[in-house]
Design a protein around this motif. Structure first.
Motif, PDB file in Angstrom:
ATOM      1  N   GLY A  72       8.256  30.274 -52.889  1.00  0.00           N
ATOM      2  CA  GLY A  72       6.982  30.635 -53.495  1.00  0.00           C
ATOM      3  C   GLY A  72       5.949  29.560 -53.278  1.00  0.00           C
ATOM      4  N   SER A  73       4.890  29.653 -54.074  1.00  0.00           N
ATOM      5  CA  SER A  73       3.805  28.680 -53.943  1.00  0.00           C
ATOM      6  C   SER A  73       3.144  28.432 -55.288  1.00  0.00           C
ATOM      7  N   VAL A  74       2.469  27.296 -55.346  1.00  0.00           N
ATOM      8  CA  VAL A  74       1.649  26.925 -56.496  1.00  0.00           C
ATOM      9  C   VAL A  74       0.235  26.712 -55.981  1.00  0.00           C
ATOM     10  N   ASP A  75      -0.708  27.335 -56.646  1.00  0.00           N
ATOM     11  CA  ASP A  75      -2.115  27.119 -56.317  1.00  0.00           C
ATOM     12  C   ASP A  75      -2.761  26.302 -57.422  1.00  0.00           C
ATOM     13  N   ILE A  76      -3.403  25.223 -57.009  1.00  0.00           N
ATOM     14  CA  ILE A  76      -4.236  24.412 -57.891  1.00  0.00           C
ATOM     15  C   ILE A  76      -5.668  24.715 -57.468  1.00  0.00           C
ATOM     16  N   PHE A  77      -6.519  25.049 -58.429  1.00  0.00           N
ATOM     17  CA  PHE A  77      -7.879  25.470 -58.080  1.00  0.00           C
ATOM     18  C   PHE A  77      -8.859  25.056 -59.171  1.00  0.00           C
ATOM     19  N   VAL A  88      -4.194  26.607 -62.576  1.00  0.00           N
ATOM     20  CA  VAL A  88      -2.946  26.688 -61.824  1.00  0.00           C
ATOM     21  C   VAL A  88      -2.434  28.122 -61.829  1.00  0.00           C
ATOM     22  N   GLY A  89      -1.857  28.509 -60.687  1.00  0.00           N
ATOM     23  CA  GLY A  89      -1.186  29.795 -60.554  1.00  0.00           C
ATOM     24  C   GLY A  89       0.099  29.586 -59.786  1.00  0.00           C
ATOM     25  N   VAL A  90       1.072  30.455 -60.021  1.00  0.00           N
ATOM     26  CA  VAL A  90       2.372  30.290 -59.376  1.00  0.00           C
ATOM     27  C   VAL A  90       2.876  31.644 -58.896  1.00  0.00           C
ATOM     28  N   LEU A  91       3.555  31.623 -57.744  1.00  0.00           N
ATOM     29  CA  LEU A  91       4.178  32.821 -57.192  1.00  0.00           C
ATOM     30  C   LEU A  91       5.608  32.498 -56.792  1.00  0.00           C
ATOM     31  N   ILE A  92       6.543  33.263 -57.310  1.00  0.00           N
ATOM     32  CA  ILE A  92       7.909  33.293 -56.784  1.00  0.00           C
ATOM     33  C   ILE A  92       8.015  34.680 -56.175  1.00  0.00           C
ATOM     34  N   TYR A  93       8.144  34.745 -54.861  1.00  0.00           N
ATOM     35  CA  TYR A  93       7.959  36.022 -54.182  1.00  0.00           C
ATOM     36  C   TYR A  93       9.124  37.002 -54.346  1.00  0.00           C
ATOM     37  N   ALA A  94      10.303  36.631 -53.920  1.00  0.00           N
ATOM     38  CA  ALA A  94      11.426  37.580 -53.888  1.00  0.00           C
ATOM     39  C   ALA A  94      11.998  37.801 -55.292  1.00  0.00           C
ATOM     40  N   PRO A  95      12.233  39.044 -55.654  1.00  0.00           N
ATOM     41  CA  PRO A  95      12.804  39.324 -56.984  1.00  0.00           C
ATOM     42  C   PRO A  95      14.094  38.552 -57.267  1.00  0.00           C
ATOM     43  N   GLU A  96      14.916  38.336 -56.236  1.00  0.00           N
ATOM     44  CA  GLU A  96      16.176  37.622 -56.446  1.00  0.00           C
ATOM     45  C   GLU A  96      15.977  36.122 -56.728  1.00  0.00           C
TER      46      GLU A  96
END
Length: 170
Positions: A72-77, A88-96
């Protein structure tokens, strides 16, 4: 930035295929605010233009790397050096890969970076009211609900509230 199981690292050219998948997934658009696909060329340009100088760009994207795998990724803005804060925002992409603690570890690393490297006062995040997983994540990382925007996000004609969270670091 490093934790026992995962680390935050700069984006690399080799990440373009993952970014292409993530950025062009309409399910991700639902939480990111995007409404149009992004080309590989534009993503390569984005990676190459990253200077990782928050004072110049006011933003930074980091990859969440778990034992050599990008999950995933972390966005700092909206970095604001005058008022000592960023979003801050965070994404963990795959459900697993979700619900395994990776987002929590990433947010904790971002908090440490904000406090110990940038000497910030606070971090903030916005979350759709119906995004229970993100609400639980930020609340579990010490963020407190501080505001609510009524009927703020359009979900195909159905409007949901957006919640404001704030984490005071010192």
């Amino acid at each position: 930035m490093r934790h026992a199981r995962c680390r935050l690292r700069a984006m690399e050219r080799g990440d373009v295929e993952l970014l292409y998948i993530w950025e062009n997934d309409p399910q991700v658009w639902r939480v990111s605010g995007s409404v149009a696909p992004v080309s590989r060329e534009r993503l390569l340009q984005f990676i190459e233009e990253q200077t990782y100088d928050l004072y110049a760009t006011r933003q930074m994207r980091l990859v969440i790397d778990v034992e050599g795998v990008a999950v995933g990724s972390v966005d700092i803005f909206d970095f604001d050096p005058q008022h000592l804060r960023f979003g801050v925002g965070v994404l963990i992409y795959a459900p697993e890969d979700r619900c395994r603690g990776y987002a929590r570890m990433a947010i904790e690393q971002v908090k440490e970076y904000a406090l110990n490297t940038l000497n910030l006062k606070q971090i903030w995040a916005t979350v759709a009211e119906d995004n229970v997983a993100s609400r639980t994540l930020f609340e579990g990382c010490g963020f407190r609900l501080c505001g609510q925007r009524r009927a703020w996000l359009n979900r195909g004609g159905e409007f949901v509230d957006e919640l404001e969270y704030q984490c005071l670091l010192r």
